[in-house]
Design an enzyme around this catalytic site. Structure first.
Site, PDB file in Angstrom:
ATOM      1  N   CYS A  34      -6.619   1.401  -2.617  1.00  0.00           N
ATOM      2  CA  CYS A  34      -7.606   1.317  -1.542  1.00  0.00           C
ATOM      3  C   CYS A  34      -7.971   2.698  -1.030  1.00  0.00           C
ATOM      4  CB  CYS A  34      -7.091   0.450  -0.396  1.00  0.00           C
ATOM      5  SG  CYS A  34      -5.622   1.108   0.389  1.00  0.00           S
ATOM      6  N   ASP A  36      -6.287   4.495   1.091  1.00  0.00           N
ATOM      7  CA  ASP A  36      -5.839   4.754   2.456  1.00  0.00           C
ATOM      8  C   ASP A  36      -4.653   5.730   2.463  1.00  0.00           C
ATOM      9  OD1 ASP A  36      -7.768   3.036   3.139  1.00  0.00           O
ATOM     10  OD2 ASP A  36      -6.484   1.429   3.852  1.00  0.00           O
ATOM     11  N   CYS A  59      -7.529   1.354   6.739  1.00  0.00           N
ATOM     12  CA  CYS A  59      -8.072   0.100   7.256  1.00  0.00           C
ATOM     13  C   CYS A  59      -7.444  -0.248   8.613  1.00  0.00           C
ATOM     14  CB  CYS A  59      -7.804  -1.019   6.260  1.00  0.00           C
ATOM     15  SG  CYS A  59      -6.086  -1.533   6.252  1.00  0.00           S
ATOM     16  N   CYS A 103      -0.626  -3.206   3.587  1.00  0.00           N
ATOM     17  CA  CYS A 103      -0.923  -2.168   4.576  1.00  0.00           C
ATOM     18  C   CYS A 103       0.330  -1.868   5.404  1.00  0.00           C
ATOM     19  CB  CYS A 103      -2.062  -2.610   5.482  1.00  0.00           C
ATOM     20  SG  CYS A 103      -3.438  -3.385   4.602  1.00  0.00           S
TER      21      CYS A 103
HETATM   22 FE1  FES Z   1      -5.261  -0.131   2.103  1.00  0.00          FE
HETATM   23 FE2  FES Z   1      -5.004  -1.590   4.272  1.00  0.00          FE
HETATM   24  S1  FES Z   1      -6.473  -1.805   2.701  1.00  0.00           S
HETATM   25  S2  FES Z   1      -3.780   0.079   3.629  1.00  0.00           S
END
Ligand code: FES
Length: 143
Positions: A34, A36, A59, A103
């Protein structure tokens, strides 16, 4: 997707956002899928976490879980922080949708990465504590 009030609260009003200059240790983790990224700063004195802050580029669930994770380890001993799990963080937020559990894993991993750095700079991770760091090898996207 339904989020609990606590998740929304920690997302909209995250606790402990920021940096600690001269932190005792920092941990940065990222999820390649993702994209992040999370960085946790710890101030440690006498084996106690006296302060914890974070910066999360990610996110809403990543922000809410890093907020809650830092709240849960502040004022705690290193041993208590080591036993923090992403499940406990998610439960403290009254749950996360299953697709968002990864997450919370990022939040646990960021705390563990900081603790790992702390131990490694002070002679290495004690043998009896190594098991707490297995989570750093886990694939964040396995839910
Ligand atoms: Fe990647 Fe939440 S979508 S940490």
């Amino acid at each position: 997707m339904q989020y609990s009030e606590k998740v929304m609260d920690h997302f909209m009003h995250p606790r402990n956002v920021g940096e600690i200059t001269d932190a005792s240790a920092t941990g940065t983790v990222g999820n390649p899928k993702c994209g992040d990224i999370m960085k946790v700063y710890l101030q440690i004195e006498n084996d106690m976490i006296v302060d914890a802050k974070f910066k999360t580029f990610g996110c809403g669930s990543a922000i809410a879980t890093s907020s809650m994770a830092t709240e849960m380890i502040k004022g705690k001993s290193l041993d208590e922080a080591l036993s923090l799990t992403n499940k406990a963080v998610a439960e403290a937020l009254d749950g996360l949708p299953p697709i968002k559990m990864h997450c919370s894993l990022l939040a646990e991993q960021a705390v563990k990465a900081a603790l790992k750095e702390y131990y490694e700079e002070r002679g290495g991770i004690p043998e009896d504590k190594k098991k707490y760091f297995d989570v750093l090898d886990e694939d964040e996207h396995s839910v």
